[in-house]
Motif scaffolding. Structure first.
Motif, PDB file in Angstrom:
ATOM      1  N   GLU A   1      17.727  12.541 -31.024  1.00 44.76           N
ATOM      2  CA  GLU A   1      19.201  12.943 -31.669  1.00 44.76           C
ATOM      3  C   GLU A   1      19.867  13.149 -30.568  1.00 44.76           C
ATOM      4  OE1 GLU A   1      19.956  12.540 -34.796  1.00 44.76           O
ATOM      5  OE2 GLU A   1      22.087  13.503 -34.347  1.00 44.76           O
ATOM      6  N   THR A   2      19.839  14.215 -29.498  1.00 43.97           N
ATOM      7  CA  THR A   2      20.509  14.691 -28.552  1.00 43.97           C
ATOM      8  C   THR A   2      21.102  13.450 -27.750  1.00 43.97           C
ATOM      9  OG1 THR A   2      19.720  16.694 -28.568  1.00 43.97           O
ATOM     10  CG2 THR A   2      20.720  16.288 -26.523  1.00 43.97           C
ATOM     11  N   PHE A   3      19.859  12.491 -27.261  1.00 49.23           N
ATOM     12  CA  PHE A   3      20.042  11.506 -26.407  1.00 49.23           C
ATOM     13  C   PHE A   3      21.098  10.482 -27.116  1.00 49.23           C
ATOM     14  CE2 PHE A   3      16.014  12.970 -24.482  1.00 49.23           C
ATOM     15  CZ  PHE A   3      16.855  13.789 -23.691  1.00 49.23           C
ATOM     16  N   ARG A   4      20.971  10.288 -28.262  1.00 51.72           N
ATOM     17  CA  ARG A   4      21.579   9.379 -29.089  1.00 51.72           C
ATOM     18  C   ARG A   4      23.188   9.582 -29.170  1.00 51.72           C
ATOM     19  NH1 ARG A   4      19.959   9.547 -34.527  1.00 51.72           N
ATOM     20  NH2 ARG A   4      17.826   8.627 -33.947  1.00 51.72           N
ATOM     21  N   ASN A   5      23.568  10.982 -29.216  1.00 50.72           N
ATOM     22  CA  ASN A   5      24.574  11.413 -29.114  1.00 50.72           C
ATOM     23  C   ASN A   5      25.116  11.108 -27.732  1.00 50.72           C
ATOM     24  OD1 ASN A   5      24.752  12.031 -31.797  1.00 50.72           O
ATOM     25  ND2 ASN A   5      24.031  14.159 -31.444  1.00 50.72           N
ATOM     26  N   LEU A   6      24.424  11.421 -26.766  1.00 55.79           N
ATOM     27  CA  LEU A   6      24.984  11.289 -25.316  1.00 55.79           C
ATOM     28  C   LEU A   6      25.093   9.989 -24.878  1.00 55.79           C
ATOM     29  CD1 LEU A   6      24.829  13.336 -23.005  1.00 55.79           C
ATOM     30  CD2 LEU A   6      22.665  12.436 -22.368  1.00 55.79           C
ATOM     31  N   ARG A   7      24.405   9.046 -25.617  1.00 55.68           N
ATOM     32  CA  ARG A   7      24.507   7.670 -25.020  1.00 55.68           C
ATOM     33  C   ARG A   7      26.176   7.019 -25.572  1.00 55.68           C
ATOM     34  NH1 ARG A   7      18.808   6.962 -26.282  1.00 55.68           N
ATOM     35  NH2 ARG A   7      17.903   6.733 -24.355  1.00 55.68           N
ATOM     36  N   LYS A   8      26.611   7.619 -26.803  1.00 49.16           N
ATOM     37  CA  LYS A   8      27.881   7.176 -27.260  1.00 49.16           C
ATOM     38  C   LYS A   8      28.580   7.403 -26.287  1.00 49.16           C
ATOM     39  CE  LYS A   8      26.446   8.081 -32.060  1.00 49.16           C
ATOM     40  NZ  LYS A   8      26.413   9.210 -32.824  1.00 49.16           N
ATOM     41  N   LYS A   9      28.545   8.340 -25.271  1.00 51.21           N
ATOM     42  CA  LYS A   9      29.667   8.554 -24.233  1.00 51.21           C
ATOM     43  C   LYS A   9      29.363   7.635 -23.151  1.00 51.21           C
ATOM     44  CE  LYS A   9      29.058  13.313 -25.817  1.00 51.21           C
ATOM     45  NZ  LYS A   9      30.183  14.293 -26.081  1.00 51.21           N
ATOM     46  N   GLY A  10      30.600   7.316 -22.539  1.00 48.34           N
ATOM     47  CA  GLY A  10      30.577   6.663 -21.286  1.00 48.34           C
ATOM     48  C   GLY A  10      30.108   7.430 -20.031  1.00 48.34           C
ATOM     49  N   GLN A  11      31.264   7.721 -19.316  1.00 52.02           N
ATOM     50  CA  GLN A  11      31.105   8.633 -18.102  1.00 52.02           C
ATOM     51  C   GLN A  11      30.739  10.263 -18.761  1.00 52.02           C
ATOM     52  OE1 GLN A  11      30.795   8.480 -14.969  1.00 52.02           O
ATOM     53  NE2 GLN A  11      30.358   6.285 -15.298  1.00 52.02           N
TER      54      GLN A  11
END
Ligand code: GDP
Length: 300
Positions: free
Chosen positions: A13-23
């Protein structure tokens, strides 16, 4: 495997949220590291291990390798993966055999940790690999322990050296020594010595285990630890390290719904490698431990 289920879900879940960001901004990195920290603590990973782990991840995630990356989120996941492998011991470590047989393997751990079951599993696996192990019943503390090892030995089709039942308390150091002698005489190439364990760490029993270690000079001393042990993992592991200076770890009951903290703490806290993972009550439920595969399971 059920163990790590929640931890795995939370990191996903944490990484899913992180992937939504660009830089990634430093604030993004900090938020992610905080979530990882919370997830690890909730999984019962020992605090010093969590602190060390998150500090390393944070430092690397804020560093150049991520700034310059085409896909920063993926890069952070990669860093977490590498650091997880590192706390799980890095490289796979195999069982070490003596140059001059018999190889002597001594087991230690709390009562109920899965020692006797593991003895049977290991004997069975070694036999499959062409070895001729001898199980030695040096747990004379519990009335039923010798009998239990006999059952396990017969299920594994392995030979056993045991003192006569009903012979009072007996001398476990002598049993261990005689067991190794018997192996030498009967040309077994491996000896697996089961020792006594109590519900809590116990000075007298630790001394007994230390005396056995001194008397038989084992090639491996394997500390069996139940993955369900939670936050007690650190103190228990340290007590056994001090008491018997084990050379490797066996994680048992990884099939249960433990939160997995013991698994993630013990190698890092003791600096000793995890060699086997025990994943069920059956004698075939034993796997060599691969830090990289375990990390992938957690992060998948
Ligand atoms: P010992 O007191 O350390 O010798 O522990 P035992 O080998 O007697 O194991 C204690 C209990 O845990 C027994 O009921 C075993 O069947 C069970 N057990 C051992 N290893 C595993 C495992 O890997 N998974 C599960 N689910 N149960 C296990």
């Amino acid at each position: 495997m059920a163990t790590f289920g929640t931890l795995s879900d939370r990191l996903t879940e944490t990484f899913r949220n992180l992937r939504k960001k660009g830089q990634l901004t430093p604030a993004d990195v900090d938020g992610t590291v905080r979530e990882i920290r919370r997830a690890l603590l909730d999984a019962d990973v020992a605090l010093p291990v969590v602190k060390d782990f998150t500090a390393k991840v944070r430092e690397r995630a804020l560093g150049d390798e991520v700034n310059r990356a085409l896909n920063p989120a993926q890069q952070v996941v990669q860093i977490v993966n590498e650091e997880l492998i590192a706390i799980l011991g890095g490289q796979q470590r195999r069982l070490q055999f003596a140059k001059n047989p018999p190889t002597v393997i001594m087991l230690a751990g709390l009562q109920g940790s899965g020692k006797t079951t593991f003895a049977g599993k290991l004997a069975k696996q070694l036999e499959k690999d062409g070895h001729t192990p001898l199980l030695v019943a040096a747990d004379l503390q519990r009335p039923n322990a010798v009998n239990q090892l006999q059952v396990v030995a017969s299920q594994a089709g392995a030979a056993i050296y045991a003192p006569e039942p009903g012979n009072g308390v007996g001398d476990p150091v002598k049993v261990a020594k005689d067991g190794v002698e018997t192996a030498r005489r009967q040309q077994h190439d491996i000896v697996i010595i089961d020792t006594a364990g109590r519900l809590g760490v116990d000075a007298e029993l630790m001394k007994q285990a230390a005396d056995i270690r001194k008397a038989v000079d084992p090639d491996e001393v394997l500390f069996v630890i139940d993955a369900m042990i939670g936050q007690d993992a650190v103190n228990t592991a340290k007590a056994f390290q001090e008491g018997v200076d084990f050379t490797g770890v066996v994680l048992s009951k990884l099939d249960g719904d433990a939160r997995g903290g013991a698994a993630l703490s013990v190698a890092s806290i003791t600096g000793r490698p995890i060699i086997f993972a025990s994943t069920g009550e059956g004698l075939d439920d034993l796997e060599p431990f691969h830090p990289d595969r375990m990390a992938s399971r957690i992060l998948d």
